[in-house]
Design an enzyme around this catalytic site. Sequence first.
Site, PDB file in Angstrom:
ATOM      1  N   TYR A 149      48.683  46.302 115.906  1.00 56.40           N
ATOM      2  CA  TYR A 149      48.375  47.576 115.577  1.00 56.40           C
ATOM      3  C   TYR A 149      48.202  48.632 117.084  1.00 56.40           C
ATOM      4  O   TYR A 149      48.432  49.711 116.835  1.00 56.40           O
ATOM      5  CB  TYR A 149      47.006  47.934 115.211  1.00 56.40           C
ATOM      6  N   LEU A 206      42.770  50.503  99.227  1.00 57.20           N
ATOM      7  CA  LEU A 206      43.014  51.890  98.399  1.00 57.20           C
ATOM      8  C   LEU A 206      44.575  51.538  97.756  1.00 57.20           C
ATOM      9  O   LEU A 206      45.195  52.809  97.288  1.00 57.20           O
ATOM     10  CB  LEU A 206      43.011  52.860  99.293  1.00 57.20           C
ATOM     11  N   ILE A 228      37.628  46.886 103.806  1.00 57.69           N
ATOM     12  CA  ILE A 228      37.807  47.882 105.069  1.00 57.69           C
ATOM     13  C   ILE A 228      38.812  48.919 104.975  1.00 57.69           C
ATOM     14  O   ILE A 228      40.184  48.732 105.409  1.00 57.69           O
ATOM     15  CB  ILE A 228      38.426  46.939 106.294  1.00 57.69           C
ATOM     16  N   LYS A 257      41.250  52.267 105.539  1.00 55.98           N
ATOM     17  CA  LYS A 257      41.600  53.057 106.564  1.00 55.98           C
ATOM     18  C   LYS A 257      41.652  54.433 106.389  1.00 55.98           C
ATOM     19  O   LYS A 257      42.261  54.859 105.408  1.00 55.98           O
ATOM     20  CB  LYS A 257      42.883  52.243 107.085  1.00 55.98           C
ATOM     21  N   SER A 258      41.176  55.300 106.970  1.00 58.60           N
ATOM     22  CA  SER A 258      41.364  56.743 107.056  1.00 58.60           C
ATOM     23  C   SER A 258      41.493  57.221 108.369  1.00 58.60           C
ATOM     24  O   SER A 258      40.612  57.074 108.972  1.00 58.60           O
ATOM     25  CB  SER A 258      40.493  57.644 106.175  1.00 58.60           C
ATOM     26  N   ARG A 307      37.545  62.093 104.875  1.00 55.14           N
ATOM     27  CA  ARG A 307      38.057  60.879 104.227  1.00 55.14           C
ATOM     28  C   ARG A 307      37.117  59.458 104.716  1.00 55.14           C
ATOM     29  O   ARG A 307      36.625  58.835 103.906  1.00 55.14           O
ATOM     30  CB  ARG A 307      39.309  60.578 104.038  1.00 55.14           C
ATOM     31  N   ASN A 325      34.658  57.950 102.284  1.00 53.88           N
ATOM     32  CA  ASN A 325      34.889  56.409 101.919  1.00 53.88           C
ATOM     33  C   ASN A 325      33.370  55.675 102.301  1.00 53.88           C
ATOM     34  O   ASN A 325      33.273  54.767 101.872  1.00 53.88           O
ATOM     35  CB  ASN A 325      36.002  55.864 102.599  1.00 53.88           C
TER      36      ASN A 325
HETATM   37  N1  NAP Z   1      45.752  41.558 107.447  1.00 54.74           N
HETATM   38  C1  NAP Z   1      46.887  42.442 107.357  1.00 54.74           C
HETATM   39  O1  NAP Z   1      48.046  41.799 107.198  1.00 54.74           O
HETATM   40  C2  NAP Z   1      46.613  44.062 106.832  1.00 54.74           C
HETATM   41  C3  NAP Z   1      47.739  44.783 106.345  1.00 54.74           C
HETATM   42  C4  NAP Z   1      47.693  46.011 106.157  1.00 54.74           C
HETATM   43  C5  NAP Z   1      46.142  46.572 106.391  1.00 54.74           C
HETATM   44  N2  NAP Z   1      45.156  45.525 106.907  1.00 54.74           N
HETATM   45  C6  NAP Z   1      43.795  46.343 107.293  1.00 54.74           C
HETATM   46  O2  NAP Z   1      43.222  47.043 106.204  1.00 54.74           O
HETATM   47  C7  NAP Z   1      43.056  48.410 106.582  1.00 54.74           C
HETATM   48  C8  NAP Z   1      42.966  48.989 105.253  1.00 54.74           C
HETATM   49  O3  NAP Z   1      44.226  48.834 104.752  1.00 54.74           O
HETATM   50  P1  NAP Z   1      45.599  49.957 104.797  1.00 54.74           P
HETATM   51  O4  NAP Z   1      45.061  51.114 106.054  1.00 54.74           O
HETATM   52  O5  NAP Z   1      46.964  49.348 104.661  1.00 54.74           O
HETATM   53  O6  NAP Z   1      45.335  50.746 103.271  1.00 54.74           O
HETATM   54  P2  NAP Z   1      44.305  51.579 102.766  1.00 54.74           P
HETATM   55  O7  NAP Z   1      42.776  51.552 103.383  1.00 54.74           O
HETATM   56  O8  NAP Z   1      44.665  51.143 101.193  1.00 54.74           O
HETATM   57  O9  NAP Z   1      44.955  52.967 102.761  1.00 54.74           O
HETATM   58  C9  NAP Z   1      45.264  53.823 103.731  1.00 54.74           C
HETATM   59  C10 NAP Z   1      45.690  55.105 103.105  1.00 54.74           C
HETATM   60  O10 NAP Z   1      44.535  55.756 102.129  1.00 54.74           O
HETATM   61  C11 NAP Z   1      44.523  56.871 102.716  1.00 54.74           C
HETATM   62  N3  NAP Z   1      43.370  57.417 102.321  1.00 54.74           N
HETATM   63  C12 NAP Z   1      42.014  56.914 103.072  1.00 54.74           C
HETATM   64  N4  NAP Z   1      40.978  57.237 102.368  1.00 54.74           N
HETATM   65  C13 NAP Z   1      41.292  58.170 101.330  1.00 54.74           C
HETATM   66  C14 NAP Z   1      40.468  58.996 100.460  1.00 54.74           C
HETATM   67  N5  NAP Z   1      39.367  59.056 100.280  1.00 54.74           N
HETATM   68  N6  NAP Z   1      41.479  59.725  99.620  1.00 54.74           N
HETATM   69  C15 NAP Z   1      42.723  59.844  99.789  1.00 54.74           C
HETATM   70  N7  NAP Z   1      43.591  58.950 100.540  1.00 54.74           N
HETATM   71  C16 NAP Z   1      42.926  58.373 101.470  1.00 54.74           C
HETATM   72  C17 NAP Z   1      44.833  57.063 104.242  1.00 54.74           C
HETATM   73  O11 NAP Z   1      45.272  58.408 104.843  1.00 54.74           O
HETATM   74  P3  NAP Z   1      44.821  59.040 105.982  1.00 54.74           P
HETATM   75  O12 NAP Z   1      44.592  58.032 107.001  1.00 54.74           O
HETATM   76  O13 NAP Z   1      45.641  59.916 106.530  1.00 54.74           O
HETATM   77  O14 NAP Z   1      43.303  59.585 105.634  1.00 54.74           O
HETATM   78  C18 NAP Z   1      46.064  55.999 104.489  1.00 54.74           C
HETATM   79  O15 NAP Z   1      46.979  56.650 104.155  1.00 54.74           O
HETATM   80  C19 NAP Z   1      44.112  48.656 107.755  1.00 54.74           C
HETATM   81  O16 NAP Z   1      43.703  49.788 108.199  1.00 54.74           O
HETATM   82  C20 NAP Z   1      44.039  47.090 108.617  1.00 54.74           C
HETATM   83  O17 NAP Z   1      43.011  47.383 109.352  1.00 54.74           O
HETATM   84  C21 NAP Z   1      45.336  44.262 107.304  1.00 54.74           C
END
Ligand code: NAP
Length: 275
Positions: A52, A190, A230, A232-233, A238, A242
């Site tokens: 990251y 999400l 976990i 992410k925003s 948000r 969350n």
């Molecule tokens: N181990 C792995 O291979 C792996 C892969 C992917 C992710 N991860 C970890 O898991 C965490 C979460 O996964 P992710 O970041 O991929 O996806 P996620 O948390 O499912 O979705 C993040 C997206 O949703 C938006 N969002 C967040 N809260 C919201 C809300 N209340 N309303 C509307 N939109 C919202 C965010 O926008 P904004 O940020 O613009 O608000 C961002 O575009 C990552 O940050 C990382 O730490 C691990």
Amino acid sequence: MSELSTAITMSGGAEIPRYGYGTFKIDDDRAQAAVETALATGYRLVDTAVGYQNEVGVGRAIAASGLKREDVFLTSKTWDHGYDEVRRNLRESLERLGTDYLDLYLLHWPRPAVDKYVESFQALLDARAEGLIRSAGVSNFTIEHLARVESETGAAPELNQVELHPYFSQPELRAYHDEHGIVTESWGPLALRGGGLFDEPVVQAVAEARGRTVAQVVLRWNLQRGNVVIPKSETPERIRENWEVLDFALTDEDLAKIDALDTGNRQGGDPLDVN
Ligand SMILES: NC(=O)c1ccc[n+]([C@@H]2O[C@H](COP(=O)([O-])OP(=O)(O)OC[C@H]3O[C@@H](n4cnc5c(N)ncnc54)[C@H](OP(=O)(O)O)[C@@H]3O)[C@@H](O)[C@H]2O)c1
């Protein structure tokens, strides 16, 4: 289920908070502000990774928060495989994060074509024995990868962080985790805000009935299904939205309706292809 435990004890004895903050796609120069907001909001688990490229900002946020190091559960992940490479990666992560231990360290992907995930996991077990990490886990491992690690090192990973949301709820993998004492941690809870999940009538109806947002309902579903979650925003509103998922509950009927959205299709990478 109206009450959730705030932490889960992993097989190695360390406790992990049930709920945390993801930092994927937050660049280093913005990570400090975002993580400071998350910590001020109440999150006590922060998930980062070498990949990251934001460990410096994450470390600065923890230092600036005024919290004691032991009050924040810090996870990072290594992309590189190989015993020595993992050890080197860990040292470098500790340096960037400005800490002398991680609460949880993960192999980010199994990278089966490289075929070094067993010796890489052994490096984590040794780092745990030395106190450099409190718990040793993996990410994106399939049942086959988990079984091989356990049979060749004698230890199951303490946790497997995998894509998990209503469209991809991984029932077989979760059952395997339960049988082997592996905590399930959901990334992309999400659905990476993709695939139309926020527009699903079922989720919208539950959100309306419970007086919550769609995101809160989807996150609460994941928590009530027993996983560490976990989201992410980078958006302060948000981040706070969350966080407000611990003071309400979905009914069994709500949960079952959301379970029915499972398509078995990922939004993110396939563990067999990412190398
Ligand atoms: N181990 C792995 O291979 C792996 C892969 C992917 C992710 N991860 C970890 O898991 C965490 C979460 O996964 P992710 O970041 O991929 O996806 P996620 O948390 O499912 O979705 C993040 C997206 O949703 C938006 N969002 C967040 N809260 C919201 C809300 N209340 N309303 C509307 N939109 C919202 C965010 O926008 P904004 O940020 O613009 O608000 C961002 O575009 C990552 O940050 C990382 O730490 C691990």
